[in-house]
Scaffold this motif. Structure first.
Motif, mmCIF file in Angstrom:
data_model
loop_
_atom_site.group_PDB
_atom_site.id
_atom_site.type_symbol
_atom_site.label_atom_id
_atom_site.label_comp_id
_atom_site.label_asym_id
_atom_site.label_seq_id
_atom_site.Cartn_x
_atom_site.Cartn_y
_atom_site.Cartn_z
ATOM 1 N N THR A 1 0.857 -1.183 0.000
ATOM 2 C CA THR A 1 0.000 0.000 0.000
ATOM 3 C C THR A 1 0.898 1.240 0.000
ATOM 4 O O THR A 1 2.035 1.188 0.471
ATOM 5 N N ARG A 2 0.386 2.340 -0.543
ATOM 6 C CA ARG A 2 1.205 3.553 -0.619
ATOM 7 C C ARG A 2 1.461 4.098 0.787
ATOM 8 O O ARG A 2 0.599 4.037 1.666
ATOM 9 N N CYS A 3 2.681 4.587 0.966
ATOM 10 C CA CYS A 3 3.102 5.121 2.259
ATOM 11 C C CYS A 3 3.231 6.637 2.135
ATOM 12 O O CYS A 3 3.729 7.140 1.130
ATOM 13 N N ILE A 4 2.763 7.378 3.152
ATOM 14 C CA ILE A 4 2.824 8.839 3.109
ATOM 15 C C ILE A 4 3.893 9.338 4.072
ATOM 16 O O ILE A 4 3.929 8.914 5.236
ATOM 17 N N ASN A 5 4.740 10.241 3.587
ATOM 18 C CA ASN A 5 5.811 10.825 4.414
ATOM 19 C C ASN A 5 6.636 9.752 5.110
ATOM 20 O O ASN A 5 7.000 9.905 6.287
ATOM 21 N N ARG A 6 6.881 8.653 4.412
ATOM 22 C CA ARG A 6 7.685 7.538 4.934
ATOM 23 C C ARG A 6 7.122 6.990 6.232
ATOM 24 O O ARG A 6 7.840 6.475 7.084
ATOM 25 N N ARG A 7 5.783 7.104 6.414
ATOM 26 C CA ARG A 7 5.218 6.664 7.679
ATOM 27 C C ARG A 7 3.826 6.052 7.518
ATOM 28 O O ARG A 7 3.684 4.844 7.462
ATOM 29 N N ASP A 8 2.785 6.906 7.446
ATOM 30 C CA ASP A 8 1.411 6.373 7.440
ATOM 31 C C ASP A 8 1.087 5.590 6.166
ATOM 32 O O ASP A 8 1.394 6.040 5.054
ATOM 33 N N CYS A 9 0.384 4.479 6.321
ATOM 34 C CA CYS A 9 -0.253 3.836 5.179
ATOM 35 C C CYS A 9 -1.326 4.806 4.661
ATOM 36 O O CYS A 9 -1.968 5.520 5.440
ATOM 37 N N VAL A 10 -1.543 4.849 3.352
ATOM 38 C CA VAL A 10 -2.489 5.812 2.773
ATOM 39 C C VAL A 10 -3.933 5.542 3.219
ATOM 40 O O VAL A 10 -4.794 6.430 3.124
ATOM 41 N N PHE A 11 -4.195 4.362 3.763
ATOM 42 C CA PHE A 11 -5.554 4.034 4.222
ATOM 43 C C PHE A 11 -5.775 4.351 5.709
ATOM 44 O O PHE A 11 -6.829 4.018 6.262
ATOM 45 N N VAL A 12 -4.808 4.999 6.344
ATOM 46 C CA VAL A 12 -4.943 5.319 7.771
ATOM 47 C C VAL A 12 -5.866 6.519 7.986
ATOM 48 O O VAL A 12 -5.777 7.522 7.279
ATOM 49 N N TYR A 13 -6.768 6.375 8.965
ATOM 50 C CA TYR A 13 -7.488 7.527 9.491
ATOM 51 C C TYR A 13 -7.321 7.471 11.013
ATOM 52 O O TYR A 13 -6.857 6.451 11.555
ATOM 53 N N TYR A 14 -7.680 8.557 11.700
ATOM 54 C CA TYR A 14 -7.438 8.610 13.144
ATOM 55 C C TYR A 14 -8.744 8.715 13.920
ATOM 56 O O TYR A 14 -9.640 9.478 13.544
ATOM 57 N N GLU A 15 -8.823 7.913 14.973
ATOM 58 C CA GLU A 15 -9.962 7.964 15.893
ATOM 59 C C GLU A 15 -9.377 8.128 17.277
ATOM 60 O O GLU A 15 -8.666 7.226 17.756
ATOM 61 N N ASN A 16 -9.636 9.253 17.957
ATOM 62 C CA ASN A 16 -9.041 9.508 19.270
ATOM 63 C C ASN A 16 -7.531 9.259 19.265
ATOM 64 O O ASN A 16 -7.000 8.585 20.151
#
Ligand code: SF4
Length: 191
Positions: free
Chosen positions: A82-97
């Protein structure tokens, strides 16, 4: 190492207690530094692409724009991720709390898509290596999972049982049953 049907398992599946504690790790395995997203089997590429529309409503504007511009997958046959953003987050990541979560899995649990998430994510902290032409289910110990070890000890959950669903998804019910029976009877045949 011990054999299970045609494959090989790490002794840690039996001996390590493990239960994810998202409140402690904040979903660190979805945001691991290193520039690479979740490994994808070639057969998952189409399934993942089909799951994109259902996942978009849960993603940030930035992630939606990156998927639209560059696609959600990088790599080549035999080596997709999966594509990685800024050498960190997977592009499918969202944040909950403040906890990193998978938008595809969110859509899956909402009944909006049949594909849950890449198998490599589902199986983590097990990684699959090739040894003697067999799959080797290897436990990858990382600092980010340290609270999962403590949580697993508290709850008395061995790693193989914590990952029952993922192991069954990968290798089928017969394999999981054989694995569980061997471990519970202490009958692991060493490689
Ligand atoms: S595998 Fe480790 S980093 Fe990922 S959610 Fe579980 S405890 Fe957190």
């Amino acid at each position: 190492m011990f054999t299970i049907l045609d494959n090989i398992a790490d002794e840690a599946l039996a001996t390590t207690k493990f239960a994810c504690d998202l409140g402690a790790c904040k979903g660190a395995c979805c945001t691991m530094p290193g520039g690479r997203g979740a490994p994808l089997d070639d057969a998952e590429v189409e399934l993942l692409n089909d799951a994109i529309p259902a996942s978009l409503p849960y993603l940030s504007e930035r992630n939606r724009a990156i998927i639209a511009a560059k696609g959600a997958i990088e790599g080549r046959p035999g080596d997709y991720a999966t594509r990685c953003i800024n050498r960190r987050d997977c592009v499918f990541v969202y944040y909950e709390n403040e906890v990193a979560k998978c938008a595809i899995e969110k859509a899956y649990f909402n009944g909006e898509v049949a594909f849950r998430k890449p198998l490599s994510c589902h199986l983590f902290p097990i990684r699959i290596d090739q040894v003697f032409d067999a799959d080797y289910l290897r436990y990858e110990q990382i600092d980010e999972c340290s609270e999962a070890l403590a949580n697993g000890e508290r709850k008395g959950i061995p790693l193989y049982r914590f990952l029952k669903e993922a192991i069954t998804r990968a290798y089928g019910e017969k394999f999981y049953k054989e694995l569980a029976t061997r471990i519970e009877k202490g009958q692991q045949k060493k490689v």
